[in-house]
Write an enzyme that holds these catalytic residues in place. Structure first.
Site, PDB file in Angstrom:
ATOM      1  N   GLU A  49       0.811  -1.220   0.000  1.00  0.00           N
ATOM      2  CA  GLU A  49       0.000   0.000   0.000  1.00  0.00           C
ATOM      3  C   GLU A  49       0.844   1.271   0.000  1.00  0.00           C
ATOM      4  OE1 GLU A  49      -0.548  -2.588   1.947  1.00  0.00           O
ATOM      5  OE2 GLU A  49      -2.622  -3.253   1.631  1.00  0.00           O
ATOM      6  N   PHE A 111     -11.510  -7.113  14.143  1.00  0.00           N
ATOM      7  CA  PHE A 111     -10.437  -7.571  13.273  1.00  0.00           C
ATOM      8  C   PHE A 111     -10.081  -6.481  12.252  1.00  0.00           C
ATOM      9  CE2 PHE A 111      -9.040  -9.849   9.358  1.00  0.00           C
ATOM     10  CZ  PHE A 111      -7.796 -10.227   9.853  1.00  0.00           C
ATOM     11  N   GLN A 112      -8.814  -6.173  12.156  1.00  0.00           N
ATOM     12  CA  GLN A 112      -8.282  -5.147  11.249  1.00  0.00           C
ATOM     13  C   GLN A 112      -8.902  -3.771  11.463  1.00  0.00           C
ATOM     14  OE1 GLN A 112      -8.256  -6.835   7.227  1.00  0.00           O
ATOM     15  NE2 GLN A 112      -6.223  -7.672   7.662  1.00  0.00           N
ATOM     16  N   LYS A 161     -17.438  -0.537   6.420  1.00  0.00           N
ATOM     17  CA  LYS A 161     -17.871  -1.548   5.455  1.00  0.00           C
ATOM     18  C   LYS A 161     -19.389  -1.577   5.267  1.00  0.00           C
ATOM     19  CE  LYS A 161     -17.249  -6.436   4.372  1.00  0.00           C
ATOM     20  NZ  LYS A 161     -16.518  -7.668   4.707  1.00  0.00           N
ATOM     21  N   MET A 483      24.401   8.681   1.772  1.00  0.00           N
ATOM     22  CA  MET A 483      24.271   9.990   2.408  1.00  0.00           C
ATOM     23  C   MET A 483      24.651   9.912   3.886  1.00  0.00           C
ATOM     24  SD  MET A 483      23.751  13.099   1.996  1.00  0.00           S
ATOM     25  CE  MET A 483      22.765  13.678   0.627  1.00  0.00           C
TER      26      MET A 483
HETATM   27  C1  LIG Z   1      12.545   5.689   5.123  1.00  0.00           C
HETATM   28  C2  LIG Z   1      13.845   6.341   5.426  1.00  0.00           C
HETATM   29  N1  LIG Z   1      14.701   5.758   6.304  1.00  0.00           N
HETATM   30  C3  LIG Z   1      15.891   6.352   6.574  1.00  0.00           C
HETATM   31  C4  LIG Z   1      16.238   7.536   5.995  1.00  0.00           C
HETATM   32  C5  LIG Z   1      17.572   8.205   6.319  1.00  0.00           C
HETATM   33  N2  LIG Z   1      18.420   8.235   5.121  1.00  0.00           N
HETATM   34  C6  LIG Z   1      18.513   9.334   4.347  1.00  0.00           C
HETATM   35  S1  LIG Z   1      19.467   9.098   2.983  1.00  0.00           S
HETATM   36  C7  LIG Z   1      19.804   7.524   3.456  1.00  0.00           C
HETATM   37  C8  LIG Z   1      20.690   6.654   2.610  1.00  0.00           C
HETATM   38  C9  LIG Z   1      20.055   6.270   1.338  1.00  0.00           C
HETATM   39  O1  LIG Z   1      20.827   5.245   0.758  1.00  0.00           O
HETATM   40  P1  LIG Z   1      20.758   4.946  -0.782  1.00  0.00           P
HETATM   41  O2  LIG Z   1      19.362   4.716  -1.194  1.00  0.00           O
HETATM   42  O3  LIG Z   1      21.712   3.853  -1.085  1.00  0.00           O
HETATM   43  O4  LIG Z   1      21.199   6.319  -1.426  1.00  0.00           O
HETATM   44  P2  LIG Z   1      22.673   6.987  -1.515  1.00  0.00           P
HETATM   45  O5  LIG Z   1      22.723   8.036  -0.452  1.00  0.00           O
HETATM   46  O6  LIG Z   1      23.671   5.912  -1.313  1.00  0.00           O
HETATM   47  O7  LIG Z   1      22.704   7.584  -2.868  1.00  0.00           O
HETATM   48  C10 LIG Z   1      19.173   7.205   4.658  1.00  0.00           C
HETATM   49  C11 LIG Z   1      19.288   5.912   5.346  1.00  0.00           C
HETATM   50  C12 LIG Z   1      15.295   8.117   5.115  1.00  0.00           C
HETATM   51  N3  LIG Z   1      15.521   9.287   4.527  1.00  0.00           N
HETATM   52  N4  LIG Z   1      14.130   7.493   4.832  1.00  0.00           N
END
Ligand SMILES: Cc1ncc(C[n+]2csc(CCOP(=O)(O)OP(=O)(O)O)c2C)c(N)n1
Ligand SMILES: [Mg+2]
Lengths: 579, 174
Positions: A49, A111-112, A161, A483
């Site tokens: 979803e 439920f749900q 529902k 990042m």
């Molecule tokens: C759902 C979620 N969890 C954690 C983060 C924190 N976060 C920001 S950038 C990042 C790394 C993303 O890794 P990747 O997709 O490999 O991208 P890259 O930076 O390596 O290009 C994280 C963990 C986030 N923004 N969103």
């Protein structure tokens, strides 16, 4: 006309012009999936979803029309909370319909059952729990009105529902077509105050170092053309925030590109040195301002926003204009013309030459890979940019790859950039790209995704493959949550903690194939162009191109969190340049 | 100064649609934006489609302008009036049960008379009284009763209306 609530829901959605619905059925919403069969609305069956929500967002980003998702109660409703929050932060018009347990069972831990309206109250512009079948036409009409007017945003409609179940007498109703809204507390205002607009025009005519600071409100108000006229008439440079990439053409000589934490040096510095910032549909986000107290210290502020709560929230404006960006810009252009148009603008040659000096000394830059080094992600993005049509829609995940995409792409058309700005939702790219392709089947759609992000929502490629959305994914595999790795390198003395993802597991090529896509793998610079060309040729299947990239590459420029924009850290090769 | 004195607080009179969940929306907004509610009174209005919330907000905790603008964005909020204590009439109701052994009951009744409070109920060693007045007067009364031993006290939180114009328009003015 007699009908049941489920039929009324479908008819109401059709009447709002809905052509596509992203969703997945379940117990509580089941009765609605029956009249769906007879509806003109196309349903796209997602695999999670969250995917439905981001697809609806991607559709809205690309088309400007509200995206619509429909899911069942409980776990399905909680699965769509992230997209709701994402749409709320980025002001994306979206309507989400959720099933709910029968009205009489609400509050019994059935439920749900979950308190969907309670859970989503703080991440929606508004939400409804519908209690009577007869309310469905009006609530749906109101929901679309609220989602798309004023500051756009997500609206959730929770439907028990029993009021849509033809076997339940509570679902019986008489159809009516609502023709008005009884919303005494909701009166969105478009026009700006004429006197304030004149004051803003006066400040513009007096400013020696003005900058147009333009945000997502430009795109939301369909104000790109008006902005172009304003910029060209006044000769004022434009910065486009992450939410307004494409709202002003990157190739335009007045475009300075993206400001902020990873903005380019000139955009950041021009704002910092400006004596007037004309903020249009932008909200002084911390990722743009850096340390707020030291942001643009010399600038007077004209702030235009549809949401009056943004005016003065972060920075006290000298002229605050509540109104729709496009409408206000058009009025501002008129007011400026009355004051003499371009003739009335002061000589800003000195300012212009300072700007071009920064542009010459501090362009975006990176070092091309040498020998057996892996690919540079910036190179991949340059190649992708140069080998795709200029109106290609690009969706991105969140991380380094997102910043490189925004930096290196040339956005020359509005509504070509689909991205999660405010919430920064990893996993956004693939479902959002699918939604964009659903809304704009005529366009080429590329998702630029990180290896971390890809693993969060890759299952929606099955949706793309089976439902016929031939999107293309450029997977920047740097083996890291890049990042976060960059922050640990720069601010935690290279103490790397839980950021390594591995290079070879999963096998992305095989995974792509298993998901019903074409999988390609690229490791050397010579292969990049041909692989992109090959992907561009495929139009009957989604394609995933895995680009194996250097792990250590960092995004520059960078304003470290909490620091002043004046302390922007530039690429190592530019650090000896005079500022 | 306590909140009831109007110190560091502002009173918002908020007209909302009389719909399920509206109070939760308002309370949730305050919580989410880090605004502080000192007291809250909810009442129906003469128009059954609307209710009136009287919210006393700690002004130090949040810029009032943001509180008002964010509240105004709630779809069910119809209008908001900000009442400055100096320019409004404020009332609060207190019900209080006090220890009152027969030998000291007279002293308490003296206070009741002075404050024009009302005796609601009498027990063999306790007495229940109510007072309606400005929040500071209610504070004073509560303070004077405290040494006798307050068994139970409830205050409604204040409600308020703006003060009326005193000077009639000049009949000779054009
Ligand atoms: C759902 C979620 N969890 C954690 C983060 C924190 N976060 C920001 S950038 C990042 C790394 C993303 O890794 P990747 O997709 O490999 O991208 P890259 O930076 O390596 O290009 C994280 C963990 C986030 N923004 N969103
Ligand atoms: Mg990565």
């Amino acid at each position: 006309m007699n009908m049941n609530g489920g039929q009324a829901l479908m008819k109401a959605l059709e009447n709002e012009g809905v052509d596509i619905l992203f969703g997945l059925p379940g117990g509580a919403i089941l009765p609605v999936y029956d009249p769906l069969i007879d509806s003109s609305i196309r349903h796209v069956l997602v695999r999670h979803e969250q995917g439905a929500g981001h697809m609806a967002e991607g559709y809205a980003h690309a088309t400007g029309r509200p995206g619509v998702a429909m899911v069942t109660s409980g776990p399905a409703a909680t699965n769509i909370v992230t997209p709701l929050c994402d749409a709320y932060m980025d002001s994306i018009p979206m309507v989400v319909v959720t099933g709910q347990v029968p009205y009489a069972a609400i509050g019994t831990d059935a439920f749900q059952e979950c308190d969907t309206t309670g859970i989503t109250m703080s991440v929606t512009k508004h939400n409804y729990l519908v209690t009577e079948a007869a309310d469905i036409p009006q609530v749906i009409h109101d929901a679309f009105y609220i989602a798309t007017t004023g500051r756009p945003g997500p609206v959730l409609v929770d439907i028990p529902k029993d009021i849509v179940d033809p076997n339940n007498p509570r679902s019986a109703m008489e159809w009516y077509t609502p023709d008005s809204h009884d919303l005494p507390g909701y009166l969105p205002n478009q026009a700006g105050d004429a006197e304030l607009i004149r004051q803003a025009a006066k400040l513009i005519c007096e400013a020696e170092r003005p900058v147009l600071y333009t945000g997502g409100g430009i795109l939301k108000s369909r104000g790109a053309e008006a902005l172009l006229e304003l910029a060209e008439m006044t000769g004022i440079h434009v910065v486009t925030t992450l939410m307004n990439r494409g709202g002003f053409p990157d190739d335009h000589p007045l475009c300075l590109g993206m400001p902020g934490m990873h903005g380019n040096y000139t955009a950041v510095t021009a704002m910092q040195e400006a004596d007037l910032l004309i903020a249009l549909g932008a909200r002084f986000d911390d990722r743009v301002t850096g340390k707020v107290g030291e942001f643009a210290p010399l600038a007077k502020i004209v702030h235009v926003d549809i949401d009056s709560a943004e005016l003065g929230k972060v920075r006290r404006p000298d002229v605050a204009i509540q109104g729709d960006c496009r409408v206000v810009i058009e009025e501002l252009v008129k007011a400026l013309k009355e004051m003499g148009g371009s003739e009335a603008q002061p000589d800003r040659n000195q300012w212009r030459s300072r700007i071009s000096g920064w542009q010459e000394r501090f362009p975006l830059t990176y070092e091309q890979s040498k020998g057996d080094e892996l690919l540079k992600p910036q190179y991949v993005l340059e190649q992708l940019r140069d080998s795709t049509p200029s109106d290609t829609i690009v969706a991105s995940g969140v991380g380094q790859h997102q910043m490189w995409t925004s930096q290196y792409w040339k956005f020359n058309h509005p509504y070509t950039w689909v991205n999660s700005g405010g919430l920064g939702t990893m996993g956004f790219a693939i479902p959002a790209a699918i939604g964009a392709k659903a809304g704009r089947p005529d366009r080429m759609v590329w998702a630029v995704d990180g290896d971390g992000c890809f693993q969060m929502t890759a299952q929606e490629l099955v949706t793309a493959a089976t439902e016929g959305f031939p999107i293309k994914v450029a997977l920047i595999n740097n083996a890291y949550l890049g990042m976060v790795r960059q922050w640990q390198e720069m601010f935690y003395e290279e103490r790397y903690s839980e950021v390594y993802l591995t290079r070879d597991v999963p096998d992305y090529k095989m995974w792509a194939e298993a998901l019903g896509c074409v999988g390609l793998r690229v490791e050397s610079p010579e292969e990049v162009g041909p692989a992109i060309a090959q992907a561009n040729e495929i139009d009957d299947q989604p394609v995933v191109v895995e680009f194996r990239c250097e792990a250590e590459e960092n995004v520059f420029p960078m304003v470290p969190a909490g620091m002043s924009n004046s302390d922007v850290v530039v690429d190592p090769s530019q650090r000896d340049q005079p500022r | 100064m306590s909140a009831a004195d109007g110190g560091g607080t502002t009173t918002l009179v908020v007209r909302v649609e009389n719909k399920a969940g509206v109070l939760a929306r308002v309370a949730g907004l305050f919580a989410r934006r880090g605004f502080n509610i000192e007291s809250l009174a909810v009442a129906p209005t003469d128009d059954e489609r609307f209710s009136r919330l009287t919210i006393v907000v700690g002004v130090d905790a949040a810029p009032m302008e943001q509180v008002v603008k964010q509240l105004d964005k709630l779809v069910n909020v119809v209008d908001i009036r900000e009442l400055n204590p100096a320019a409004s009439v404020e009332r609060e109701l207190m019900m209080v049960t006090v220890r009152a052994d027969p030998e000291i009951r007279g002293q308490i009744l003296d206070l009741v008379r002075i404050f024009q409070a009302t005796v609601l109920n009498v027990g063999y060693d306790e007495i229940m009284v109510s007072l309606t007045g400005s929040p500071s007067r209610v504070d004073d009364f509560e303070g004077l009763l405290r040494p006798y031993g307050i068994v139970d006290v409830q205050r409604t939180g204040k409600v308020a209306l703006p003060k009326l114009v005193k000077a009639a328009p000049d009949p000779l003015a054009p």
